[in-house]
Design a protein around this motif. Sequence first.
Motif, PDB file in Angstrom:
ATOM      1  N   ASP A 284      -3.377   5.455   6.525  1.00 26.16           N
ATOM      2  CA  ASP A 284      -3.159   5.199   4.884  1.00 26.16           C
ATOM      3  C   ASP A 284      -4.410   6.390   4.490  1.00 26.16           C
ATOM      4  O   ASP A 284      -5.514   5.559   4.336  1.00 26.16           O
TER       5      ASP A 284
ATOM      6  N   ASN B  28       2.903   6.010  -2.420  1.00 26.95           N
ATOM      7  CA  ASN B  28       1.897   6.662  -1.930  1.00 26.95           C
ATOM      8  C   ASN B  28       2.053   7.742  -1.010  1.00 26.95           C
ATOM      9  O   ASN B  28       2.679   7.453   0.058  1.00 26.95           O
TER      10      ASN B  28
ATOM     11  N   GLN C  29       0.968  -1.135  -0.092  1.00 32.78           N
ATOM     12  CA  GLN C  29       0.068  -0.087  -0.079  1.00 32.78           C
ATOM     13  C   GLN C  29       0.862   1.225   0.114  1.00 32.78           C
ATOM     14  O   GLN C  29       0.413   2.234  -0.522  1.00 32.78           O
TER      15      GLN C  29
ATOM     16  N   SER D 290      -5.048   0.768  -1.771  1.00 35.14           N
ATOM     17  CA  SER D 290      -5.350   1.655  -0.405  1.00 35.14           C
ATOM     18  C   SER D 290      -6.906   1.813  -0.535  1.00 35.14           C
ATOM     19  O   SER D 290      -7.467   1.453   0.653  1.00 35.14           O
TER      20      SER D 290
END
Length: 299
Positions: free
Chosen positions: A185, A172, A168, A192
């Motif tokens: 997140d 990011n 994830q 995600s």
Amino acid sequence: MPRRLLRGLWQRWRRYKYRFVPWIALNLSHNPRTLRYVPEESKDKVISDEDVLGTLLKVFQALFLNDFDKQSEILTMLPEPVKSKYQDLLALEHQRVTLLENRHQQQNILKPEEILYKTLGFSVARATSSLISAGKGVFVTKGLVPKGAVVSMYPGTVYQKYEPIFFQSIGNPFIFRCLDGVLIDGNDKGISKVVYRSCNGRDQLGPLKMSDSTWLTSEINNPLAVGQYVNNCSNDRAANVCYQEFDVPAVFPIELKQYLPNIAYSYDKQSPLRCVVLVALRDINQGEEFFSNYYTIVS
């Protein structure tokens, strides 16, 4: 072709670096205005947890009443005293509308951002950042934000230090690290997004939703759930908001959890849900963009 590719990568990096933690850390010494010194973890509070809770309850309750006609299934599962409380509040609201002689207009369902303005005196929204190549930012679209007000929440899946987040995290820029190592997140795309939706469906109890997933879409039910788009401050843009961690207490009304934009990666009844809010460091006027700072702990 290679030149066009390199130009594209450079432009993407210029947007990404404002959220890339190693880059921010390396540049902290060159930009002391991005730091907020915290003597110890327990003192990382601009306002009290009671004030944060009070604000969230006030906004969520207003959203609940605004959407009251769609809450019938949830109401059937609530204790009679709680159900009566909302019916009494709705009756009081109707009386207030009558006194204002504007009943027809007020009975229309308001948009979430209008509810926010009506409740706290300001509204916020995402828009193109005033920072060059920084992508989106968050602005005050209406009203005045007073110092100490909760202006937004950082949505997303909450991971404990030992839980897997490698895939994830690739590319990011929306992963927030709390003081104790807990990660949130806030990416509303890709894997995600899939993980959050999965956890959201896992924890739902019949009509009772334990979290809000509309922040993943363009139609947001909780107008505060835009904190992941707040950019870091810079030398010429001082911070006007800061992050503050908040653990949702066990007494939080179950019918209002549908507006919480966070959910735990692993189902755990024992640990409180971690949320992060952004709090105004000064009065912020309509049209201004929010800029946050990153704290560091000193002994």
